[in-house]
Structure formats: C-alpha cells, structure tokens
Write a protein that holds these residues in place. Structure first.
Motif, PDB file in Angstrom:
ATOM      1  N   ALA A  13      18.152  14.476  56.386  1.00 10.26           N
ATOM      2  CA  ALA A  13      17.618  13.453  57.463  1.00 10.26           C
ATOM      3  C   ALA A  13      17.674  12.359  56.730  1.00 10.26           C
ATOM      4  CB  ALA A  13      16.163  14.070  57.360  1.00 10.26           C
ATOM      5  N   ASN A  14      17.501  12.055  55.497  1.00 13.57           N
ATOM      6  CA  ASN A  14      17.708  10.561  54.691  1.00 13.57           C
ATOM      7  C   ASN A  14      19.015   9.961  55.143  1.00 13.57           C
ATOM      8  OD1 ASN A  14      16.130  11.623  51.639  1.00 13.57           O
ATOM      9  ND2 ASN A  14      15.117  10.667  53.327  1.00 13.57           N
ATOM     10  N   LEU A  17      19.740   9.531  59.067  1.00 10.08           N
ATOM     11  CA  LEU A  17      18.999   8.584  59.851  1.00 10.08           C
ATOM     12  C   LEU A  17      19.305   6.858  59.222  1.00 10.08           C
ATOM     13  CD1 LEU A  17      15.433  10.306  59.913  1.00 10.08           C
ATOM     14  CD2 LEU A  17      16.906   9.540  61.844  1.00 10.08           C
ATOM     15  N   TYR A 166      12.102   1.720  61.160  1.00 14.62           N
ATOM     16  CA  TYR A 166      11.284   2.798  60.533  1.00 14.62           C
ATOM     17  C   TYR A 166      11.346   2.840  58.958  1.00 14.62           C
ATOM     18  CZ  TYR A 166      12.165   3.933  65.359  1.00 14.62           C
ATOM     19  OH  TYR A 166      12.286   4.090  67.110  1.00 14.62           O
ATOM     20  N   CYS A 167      11.506   1.702  58.501  1.00 19.69           N
ATOM     21  CA  CYS A 167      11.335   1.398  57.011  1.00 19.69           C
ATOM     22  C   CYS A 167      10.411   0.361  56.750  1.00 19.69           C
ATOM     23  CB  CYS A 167      12.859   1.044  56.591  1.00 19.69           C
ATOM     24  SG  CYS A 167      12.826   0.618  54.804  1.00 19.69           S
ATOM     25  N   HIS A 192      11.785   6.734  56.450  1.00 21.20           N
ATOM     26  CA  HIS A 192      12.670   7.693  56.599  1.00 21.20           C
ATOM     27  C   HIS A 192      13.814   7.806  55.552  1.00 21.20           C
ATOM     28  CE1 HIS A 192      16.229   5.299  57.593  1.00 21.20           C
ATOM     29  NE2 HIS A 192      14.986   4.486  58.067  1.00 21.20           N
ATOM     30  N   ASN A 193      14.014   6.808  54.924  1.00 23.20           N
ATOM     31  CA  ASN A 193      15.127   6.659  53.947  1.00 23.20           C
ATOM     32  C   ASN A 193      14.775   7.231  52.396  1.00 23.20           C
ATOM     33  OD1 ASN A 193      13.277   4.513  53.962  1.00 23.20           O
ATOM     34  ND2 ASN A 193      15.131   3.025  53.641  1.00 23.20           N
TER      35      ASN A 193
END
Length: 337
Positions: A13-14, A17, A166-167, A192-193
């Motif tokens: 996912a990392n 995304l 989203y970061c 997300h990262n």
C-alpha cells in the motif's frame, strides 16, 4: 536515521499509493517518454522513475550509467517529457558540451531530488535549458515522496513544495511543540507513505514513529502557503550524489583499524557531488593509502573519505564528545590555510 544501515519495511500500500498519487500529480500519460539513470535500489528511482511510469503506461528510457552527453542526445532524439535527476546529474548536464544547443522543449517535468538542490545550480539549469527544476523531498521511510514543488518551481525556487495529497507535514521544536509558519524545527511526516517500521528494530521504530508521526531528522519550516523549505539536519549526515553517508558509521569502521585511536568524519563541499566525506584520524603508523585500503573492504566505495587528515587530537565538547561543529571548522582551516 540512526547512523547505521537499517531496513525500512515498505508495504504494498505504501508503494502503490505513493506511485499512484505522484502519477496523478504529474499527469503521467501513455505518450510520455521518461528518462532515468537513477538506480532502482534507491526509492527515488524505484517509485518515481519505475513504478510511476509503468503504472501510467509511459515509455521508459533507461541508462545503466549516467552520461551527460548521451542524456542530452536522448532528450532531443526521443523528445523526453519527464526526467528524474539528483543534483549531481544537473551539474554535469549544465557543463556538458556548453557550446552546443540541445532542444529540451518537450521536457515538461525535470524532477530533482535525493539531496538539497543548490540555488545557483538550479538557476544555471534554468538558463541553459529554459526549464525550471521541480524539486521534491522524501525519504526511504516515506516510500519516498513527501512533497513536490510542481505548482510554483520558478517563484519558489529552493522550496521542496507542498505535501502531496493524504500526506501531512508538521514542524516541531525539540520538545515536540508545533512551530508557527516561518519558524524552523524538525520535519515530521504522517500519511499513507510512512513505513511499517524498521526490520527487526523495534526500539528504533518506536523512537522514529511516535503517535503516527515519523521524525525525519531534517530541519525546515512551512511558509504561509504551506510550502516546505529545508534548512539542515538534526543528526550528522553527508549526502553524496544523492546517497546518504552517516559519519558515525564511517568513524566506527576507521576505529576498527588497530593503529587508530580516534576518528572524526565530516562533510566536505564538492561542486559535482554536493558533498564528500573527509576524515580526521588520530593514530600511529598509518597514512592515507593504508587507511583507504582498510576502508575499501569494509564499506561501499562512495562512503570512503575523499581526504584523510592525520591529527594529534580531535575537538571535544565539555562532556568529552566529538565536537562536530569545531570539526567542520577544522576542515575549513585545512582546506583554506
């Protein structure tokens, strides 16, 4: 971040995304021609110049080894639209065949990262190729992209841009209190990262990720519009051509030499690679040749100090620890007597 190599666990996912969001931000398309001479073992090369083009169906032009003249010919011949660089590459491009003209009008996204981009070099690149560099910021621990100066690379030259969607980025002081716009402090990242953690290093993971926020060890500030500007690092770090070198790691190897009593390593400015490691050594019966040979079998070639200085003692602080600020001053004195 500890000064000793650690494995950052990045989830599917990392990586997915981070690549997907970057592809949407830069608007990668199947008709794009992407250039990269970045190693894919480095997260910038892997996510930015492999995963993202592949996800978008773009064409990739890969170079095993970077050659500035061949790169310029490729840009013109293949009508390259997106390219990934570290500052060292930009240095060689600016100085390559300076009496010849190359058409880079198709290059809509010259992306630079991996190390801080000198403003003077960025301006030289813009003047020669009529293209402003888009500087980004990230870490292996953040998959890697955190922010990206895609919207205003000319007016905000020197900024690494706003955080990607989203970061989230927060600037804090040494006590963890949030800093106001324009006030420098440590850069924290959440989103997300952020990695799962360090492989088999629960203590280091807990020290680095606190309540979901990853402490980067980098110093910077956010301006009123939310653009991130980097000003330094909390821990000793040398960035050579986009690759991290931790002075304590090099010092530990030097201290393994039977005739070395003390060692201190600091960064030395280099016009092409940004920085090179320089070592100060206290010992008997050693010289630069023997120290270089000793290091060769114990660390990557890029970590071996470019210069060795034999001294009688190292500068220390009041607690008897290596004074890195004074060590840097000592280097300047040696280089500019």
């Amino acid at each position: 971040m500890s000064g000793w190599p650690m494995g950052a666990e990045l989830t599917h996912a990392n990586l997915f995304l981070n690549a997907w969001i970057c592809s949407r931000l830069q608007e990668y398309r199947p008709e794009d021609n992407c250039f990269s001479a970045l190693p894919f073992f480095h997260t910038f090369g892997q996510t930015g110049m492999m995963h993202t083009p592949l996800m978008s169906g773009s064409t990739m032009h890969l170079f095993y080894k970077f050659d500035p003249a061949a790169a310029l010919e490729c840009f013109t011949r293949e009508r390259i639209t997106i390219a990934g660089f570290v500052p060292t590459m930009c240095h060689y491009l600016v100085h390559a065949r300076s009496n010849e003209h190359y058409d880079l009008s198709s290059l809509r996204a010259p992306i630079v990262g991996g190390a801080k981009m000198p403003l003077e070099l960025a301006e030289r690149f813009r003047k020669r190729f009529n293209r402003p560099l888009m500087e980004g910021y990230g870490l292996t621990e953040t998959s890697p992209v955190v922010s990206y100066n895609i919207d205003d690379p000319e007016r905000r030259a020197g900024s690494v841009g706003q955080p990607i969607p989203y970061c989230y980025v927060q600037i804090v002081d040494d006590q963890g209190n949030p800093r106001k716009a324009g006030e420098p402090g440590e850069v924290l990242v959440r989103g997300h990262n952020v990695m799962k953690g360090y492989w088999n290093r629960p203590r280091e993971t807990a020290e680095t990720i606190r309540e979901g926020w990853l402490a980067t060890g980098d110093l910077g500030y956010l301006d009123q519009e939310g653009y991130l500007w980097l000003v330094g690092v909390k821990k000793p770090l040398i960035i050579r051509a986009g690759l991290n070198i931790y002075p304590p790691e090099v010092e530990r190897v030097l201290m393994e030499h039977p005739n070395v009593q003390e060692a201190g390593v600091t960064g030395m400015a280099d016009p092409a690679r940004g920085e090179e490691p320089a070592a100060f050594v206290v010992g008997e019966g050693v010289d630069e040749k023997s120290l270089r040979e000793f290091c060769a079998g114990r660390m990557g070639s890029y970590k071996i100090p470019k210069r060795f200085f034999l001294v009688e003692s190292l500068p220390k602080d009041a607690r008897g620890r290596l004074d890195r600020s004074r060590l840097a001053d000592l280097l300047r004195e040696r280089l500019n007597p």
